[in-house]
Design a protein around this motif. Structure first.
Motif, PDB file in Angstrom:
ATOM      1  N   GLU A   1       0.817  -1.212   0.000  1.00  0.00           N
ATOM      2  CA  GLU A   1       0.000   0.000   0.000  1.00  0.00           C
ATOM      3  C   GLU A   1       0.852   1.263   0.000  1.00  0.00           C
ATOM      4  O   GLU A   1       0.556   2.225  -0.696  1.00  0.00           O
ATOM      5  CB  GLU A   1      -0.939  -0.002   1.212  1.00  0.00           C
ATOM      6  N   ILE A   2       1.935   1.266   0.791  1.00  0.00           N
ATOM      7  CA  ILE A   2       2.768   2.475   0.860  1.00  0.00           C
ATOM      8  C   ILE A   2       3.846   2.482  -0.228  1.00  0.00           C
ATOM      9  O   ILE A   2       4.521   3.495  -0.432  1.00  0.00           O
ATOM     10  CB  ILE A   2       3.409   2.636   2.251  1.00  0.00           C
ATOM     11  N   GLY A   3       4.043   1.353  -0.875  1.00  0.00           N
ATOM     12  CA  GLY A   3       5.017   1.293  -1.958  1.00  0.00           C
ATOM     13  C   GLY A   3       6.454   1.276  -1.488  1.00  0.00           C
ATOM     14  O   GLY A   3       7.360   1.724  -2.215  1.00  0.00           O
ATOM     15  N   ALA A   4       6.701   0.765  -0.294  1.00  0.00           N
ATOM     16  CA  ALA A   4       8.073   0.698   0.229  1.00  0.00           C
ATOM     17  C   ALA A   4       8.136  -0.372   1.303  1.00  0.00           C
ATOM     18  O   ALA A   4       7.128  -0.695   1.958  1.00  0.00           O
ATOM     19  CB  ALA A   4       8.502   2.042   0.802  1.00  0.00           C
ATOM     20  N   GLN A   5       9.341  -0.953   1.472  1.00  0.00           N
ATOM     21  CA  GLN A   5       9.526  -1.938   2.529  1.00  0.00           C
ATOM     22  C   GLN A   5       9.619  -1.249   3.885  1.00  0.00           C
ATOM     23  O   GLN A   5      10.247  -0.193   4.017  1.00  0.00           O
ATOM     24  CB  GLN A   5      10.797  -2.752   2.278  1.00  0.00           C
ATOM     25  N   ILE A   6       9.024  -1.897   4.881  1.00  0.00           N
ATOM     26  CA  ILE A   6       9.068  -1.365   6.248  1.00  0.00           C
ATOM     27  C   ILE A   6      10.171  -2.053   7.046  1.00  0.00           C
ATOM     28  O   ILE A   6      10.883  -1.395   7.813  1.00  0.00           O
ATOM     29  CB  ILE A   6       7.695  -1.552   6.930  1.00  0.00           C
ATOM     30  N   PHE A   7      10.331  -3.349   6.834  1.00  0.00           N
ATOM     31  CA  PHE A   7      11.316  -4.096   7.600  1.00  0.00           C
ATOM     32  C   PHE A   7      12.433  -4.622   6.692  1.00  0.00           C
ATOM     33  O   PHE A   7      12.183  -5.044   5.554  1.00  0.00           O
ATOM     34  CB  PHE A   7      10.651  -5.272   8.323  1.00  0.00           C
TER      35      PHE A   7
ATOM     36  N   TYR B   1      14.448   2.941   6.328  1.00  0.00           N
ATOM     37  CA  TYR B   1      14.219   4.372   6.574  1.00  0.00           C
ATOM     38  C   TYR B   1      12.722   4.683   6.468  1.00  0.00           C
ATOM     39  O   TYR B   1      12.152   5.398   7.306  1.00  0.00           O
ATOM     40  CB  TYR B   1      15.010   5.208   5.572  1.00  0.00           C
ATOM     41  N   ALA B   2      12.058   4.099   5.412  1.00  0.00           N
ATOM     42  CA  ALA B   2      10.615   4.286   5.278  1.00  0.00           C
ATOM     43  C   ALA B   2       9.888   3.664   6.474  1.00  0.00           C
ATOM     44  O   ALA B   2       8.887   4.197   6.966  1.00  0.00           O
ATOM     45  CB  ALA B   2      10.126   3.655   3.974  1.00  0.00           C
ATOM     46  N   GLY B   3      10.412   2.529   6.959  1.00  0.00           N
ATOM     47  CA  GLY B   3       9.810   1.875   8.116  1.00  0.00           C
ATOM     48  C   GLY B   3       9.889   2.717   9.375  1.00  0.00           C
ATOM     49  O   GLY B   3       8.959   2.742  10.186  1.00  0.00           O
ATOM     50  N   GLU B   4      11.019   3.425   9.561  1.00  0.00           N
ATOM     51  CA  GLU B   4      11.160   4.305  10.719  1.00  0.00           C
ATOM     52  C   GLU B   4      10.077   5.378  10.712  1.00  0.00           C
ATOM     53  O   GLU B   4       9.474   5.694  11.748  1.00  0.00           O
ATOM     54  CB  GLU B   4      12.547   4.940  10.723  1.00  0.00           C
ATOM     55  N   LYS B   5       9.851   5.932   9.508  1.00  0.00           N
ATOM     56  CA  LYS B   5       8.839   6.974   9.397  1.00  0.00           C
ATOM     57  C   LYS B   5       7.445   6.399   9.651  1.00  0.00           C
ATOM     58  O   LYS B   5       6.611   7.004  10.336  1.00  0.00           O
ATOM     59  CB  LYS B   5       8.889   7.603   8.001  1.00  0.00           C
TER      60      LYS B   5
END
Length: 310
Positions: free
Chosen positions: A44-50, A61-65
């Protein structure tokens, strides 16, 4: 992007546990179900979180946000449910009270300490204005509760709670003939001051209306030395100008420093009733009922040490 509280809580658990398996155990769900949720959010966000290549699992970095925002969102939801719970339990809310300026000086310093100890989360708003317009504030929805003096009429849309019956006091300058003749705090009839000069509130005030009724009943036409809109100004002038004035008993207060000689006026026909009024259709939460009760206990229970001699 839509924020899903449950998804946010799941991903926060993974970050805190450092593994999907540990988070799944903590959340009492299966590991595949949790992995599917993570993939759904990342898509959904288009980026890896972990970053799954590290052990324990770490945040990109996207996951931190995302996790930082998720924690703020979950905290907001928890605060909202807490506030709603307090409102349901009637320990939180808003109370708007209408009261005259002078009575607020005498009453609120006694009432609010107890009230705020019981209900620290209740937001209190006070509308200070003339007593003659209090019922209109309730009818107009500007206040929830208003203090009234001697209802001139019964308004069908309002309900009334009696607080007390109030006696008027006659304050006298120390050199008046009345003060030299009669011991302080003795109950008297108004004709004892027949020959005194009066400081009076202006027509339109409840105290002036009662005063005029007294004069008519006893056939009195004393000299009115000065007129004012304030009973407190009248009291102070009576003391300094060696005159007399009528003053409401319930306004006796340490905060108003009611120094001087005074005499309770006898005669049940001159007693005035004080009320709280509120909309007949409104629901009274517990904090509003307690505000009424605290006001009655703190301000309108018998407190005087002086004896009224009939």
């Amino acid at each position: 992007m839509q924020v899903n509280v449950r998804q946010a809580q799941y991903l926060i658990a993974v970050q805190e546990e450092g593994s999907i398996s540990g988070a799944a155990k903590r959340l009492y769900i299966t590991q595949p179900a949790l992995s599917q949720t993570i993939q759904m959010v990342e898509k959904e966000i288009g980026a890896q979180i972990f970053d799954r290549s590290t052990s324990p699992i770490s945040l990109t970095y996207a996951g931190e946000k995302y996790i930082a925002a998720a924690k703020r969102f979950v905290a907001l939801e928890q605060d909202l449910y807490r506030e709603i719970s307090e409102i349901r339990q009637e320990t939180s809310g808003r109370l708007r009270v209408g009261i005259s300026t002078l009575r607020s000086m005498a009453i609120l310093p006694r009432v609010l300490p107890r009230f705020f100890r019981l209900y620290p989360s209740v937001e209190l708003e006070v509308e200070e204005t003339g007593s003659s317009s209090m019922d209109q504030l309730v009818l107009g929805g500007k206040v929830d509760l208003a203090l009234l003096l001697s209802r001139s009429q019964i308004i069908e849309e309002l309900s009334y709670v009696t607080l007390c019956r109030e006696r008027l006091l006659l304050f006298a300058g120390p050199s008046t003939a009345l003060a030299r003749r009669i011991p302080p705090y003795t109950g008297i009839t108004i004709d004892e001051a027949r020959e005194e000069r009066f400081i009076s509130v202006r027509p339109g005030h409840g105290t002036r209306t009662t005063q005029d009724h007294m004069f008519e009943e006893y056939g009195m036409s004393p000299r009115i030395l000065f007129e004012t809109h304030s009973v407190e100004v009248a009291r102070r002038l009576a003391i300094t100008c060696n005159a007399v004035t009528l003053f409401p008993e319930t306004l006796l207060s340490n905060w108003l420093q009611p120094a001087g000689i005074y005499y309770p006026i006898l005669g049940d026909q001159f007693l005035r009733e004080l009320y709280f009024c509120y909309s007949r259709d409104s629901y009274l939460p517990r904090y509003m009922l307690d505000f009424i009760q605290i006001t009655r206990e703190e301000c309108f229970s018998p407190r005087r040490k002086e004896t009224v001699h009939d």
